[in-house]
Design a protein around this motif. Structure first.
Motif, PDB file in Angstrom:
ATOM      1  N   CYS A  95     -81.081   8.819  56.906  1.00 15.63           N
ATOM      2  CA  CYS A  95     -81.712   7.490  56.874  1.00 15.63           C
ATOM      3  C   CYS A  95     -80.834   6.433  57.521  1.00 15.63           C
ATOM      4  O   CYS A  95     -80.501   6.544  58.684  1.00 15.63           O
ATOM      5  CB  CYS A  95     -82.118   7.140  55.453  1.00 15.63           C
ATOM      6  N   ASP A  96     -80.390   5.443  56.777  1.00 16.06           N
ATOM      7  CA  ASP A  96     -79.705   4.302  57.376  1.00 16.06           C
ATOM      8  C   ASP A  96     -78.257   4.573  57.777  1.00 16.06           C
ATOM      9  O   ASP A  96     -77.813   4.157  58.837  1.00 16.06           O
ATOM     10  CB  ASP A  96     -79.703   3.110  56.409  1.00 16.06           C
ATOM     11  N   ARG A 126     -78.601   1.684  61.456  1.00 15.58           N
ATOM     12  CA  ARG A 126     -79.554   2.680  61.907  1.00 15.58           C
ATOM     13  C   ARG A 126     -79.073   3.369  63.181  1.00 15.58           C
ATOM     14  O   ARG A 126     -79.646   4.332  63.638  1.00 15.58           O
ATOM     15  CB  ARG A 126     -80.889   1.985  62.178  1.00 15.58           C
ATOM     16  N   LEU A 130     -85.865  10.560  58.299  1.00 16.66           N
ATOM     17  CA  LEU A 130     -86.496  10.048  59.513  1.00 16.66           C
ATOM     18  C   LEU A 130     -86.213  11.004  60.664  1.00 16.66           C
ATOM     19  O   LEU A 130     -85.047  11.324  60.922  1.00 16.66           O
ATOM     20  CB  LEU A 130     -85.880   8.703  59.861  1.00 16.66           C
TER      21      LEU A 130
END
Lengths: 336, 140
Positions: A13-14, A50, A85
């Motif tokens: 993710c981040d 990100r 993601l």
């Protein structure tokens, strides 16, 4: 026997996470937001968090430096294959595969949700099998029956919003900036958690729903503001404490039911929301009441990190579970 | 077109009407304030489109991917937590939006310039506690 040294990469993710583990002991655990912060000496914008492609090389370099390990000492390279993601996962997968190929060492694929649970094996005390794990984060809410290292069964899960999202959205309604969950926790410390109550929606079995309670909060605030426009500012700590107590009680209710149903007294929590102070406190109370042995991870292993990927990879290595250069990331990789 | 939903039992019919009305569109924007029922409506629409996965809110993950019984892919977005439009580009929204697959989008107001010119909009407005008026419109 030679040392077993693994490099683990987490980009679901981040944050870009990189960790190095030697014979089951974490030597380095780097999170990009920190590295970038140190390197550029300023506040890191949300965008940078990100930006895995830019972070991954500096983060890996730093991990090697901190661990005092050379690339050619690695026994294998591990990465998070999912869930997460797709774009983010691809960066970690490509980097890990290329490094493993270059060093001619095996590759290990790790499930992010499995790793959250196996994070309990980084330090003592370690839970005994079988145990129950409540995994709670911004994206997930599930009760997992952990029978063995790689034998897990999801026995309950949210049917809509994750509990972390409910915290963040409740905070948003109170005009606390995103991600408001941790801040709401802080404000709640000064409040009375019994002041307000909210109608709960009960789900079947061990499943959760947090969409209804979110709407209840919304209507409650709207109605109160009609009576007193300054309702929120005048009662903020009490509102935060009451909302937090309500969300935690929803979580614990199903956990209690699961413990009873399976006759299990080994109970663990994992994921970002396990950093919530009220959840930690109430879980300790439950432990005394029901004679549970509870396991709460250290703060740095609650949120997304690569140390948990490294420990999962360590056990995969021990069990001979290696991956393939041909594998693609799996954005929706369930535990079973 | 305007649909009125006064009870959760009518959700099925509402979802059917929306699918029928927007058949020729792949980009669907779901508008409505927090608690209006955007995720609940998308859940029912996905159910009608034979999605087997658990449909849950992608606020944290930004995008969820679902597969239907006939192996069609559906993307479910939530841009609620984005601070800048560029972040959406970073996760590759253009590839998703122009993939011809259904894209169900919540909080599209966070990325106004990235929405393709041809889209269908579903606006949910809450009147009384349980009465929702759903307006459908097509653009481009």
């Amino acid at each position: 026997m030679s040392d077993r040294i693994l490099l683990a990469i987490e980009t679901s993710c981040d944050d870009t996470g990189v960790a190095i583990i030697k014979n089951g002991n974490i030597l380095a655990n780097v999170i990009s937001t920190q590295t970038v912060h140190e390197q550029y000496g300023g506040v890191v914008p949300e965008l940078a968090s990100r930006d895995h492609q830019r972070n991954i090389v500096p983060a890996v370099t730093q991990a090697f430096k901190l661990a005092n390990i050379e690339k050619n000492q690695l026994s294998a390279v591990a990465y998070t294959r999912g869930p997460g993601l797709l774009g983010s996962l691809l960066v970690g997968a490509s980097f890990a595969k290329a490094l493993a190929l270059g060093l001619q060492v095996p590759i290990i694929e790790v499930n992010h949700m499995e790793a959250h649970i196996l994070a309990h094996f980084i330090d003592e005390p370690r839970p005994l099998f079988p145990f129950l794990c409540l995994t709670v984060s911004g994206g997930h809410t599930q009760i997992v029956l952990v029978k063995d290292f790689f034998e897990m069964e999801v026995v309950g899960a949210t049917q809509d919003d994750a509990v972390g999202e409910a915290f963040d959205k409740a905070a948003k309604m109170l005009e606390i900036p995103y991600p408001g969950g941790p801040l709401l926790d802080k404000i709640a410390l000064a409040g009375d958690h019994t002041k307000y109550s909210f109608p709960e929606v009960d789900m079947q079995g061990l499943n959760y729903s947090f969409s209804g309670i979110k709407t209840s909060f919304l209507y409650f605030l709207r109605d109160q503001k009609k009576i007193n426009p300054d309702f929120i500012t005048e009662n903020l700590p009490d509102i935060c404490a009451s909302m937090q107590a309500c969300l935690v009680e929803i979580l614990l209710k199903k956990l209690r039911r699961a413990a009873k149903e399976f006759g299990i007294k080994e109970v663990a929590i994992a994921g970002g929301v396990s950093a919530n102070s009220w959840l930690r406190l109430k879980l300790q109370e439950e432990a005394v009441k029901y004679r549970w042995n509870i396991y709460i991870p250290a703060f740095e292993y609650c949120t997304d990190n690569a140390a948990m990927i490294a420990i999962a990879a360590h056990y995969k290595f021990v069990h001979g579970k290696f991956g393939s250069q041909k594998a693609s990331p799996l954005p929706r990789w369930s535990l079973e | 077109m305007e649909l009125i939903c006064t009870h959760i039992s009518e959700l099925r019919l509402v979802a059917q009407s929306i699918i029928e009305f927007n058949r020729k569109y792949s980009i669907w924007l779901f508008e409505g304030e927090m608690g209006a029922g955007k995720t609940t409506l998308i859940k029912e629409i996905c159910n009608q489109l034979t999605v087997m996965d658990n449909v849950s809110s992608p606020t944290y993950s930004i995008v969820n991917e679902y597969v239907t019984k006939n192996n069609k892919i559906i993307y479910h977005f939530d841009f609620f937590r984005l601070k800048q439009e560029e972040e959406a580009l970073d996760i590759g929204v253009e590839e998703y939006f122009y993939s011809q697959n259904y894209c169900f989008i919540e909080w599209s107001s966070k990325i106004p310039s990235l929405i393709p010119p041809k889209y269908a909009k579903i606006e949910i407005n809450l009147y009384k506690t349980n009465q929702r008026v759903i307006q459908l419109s097509q653009h481009g």
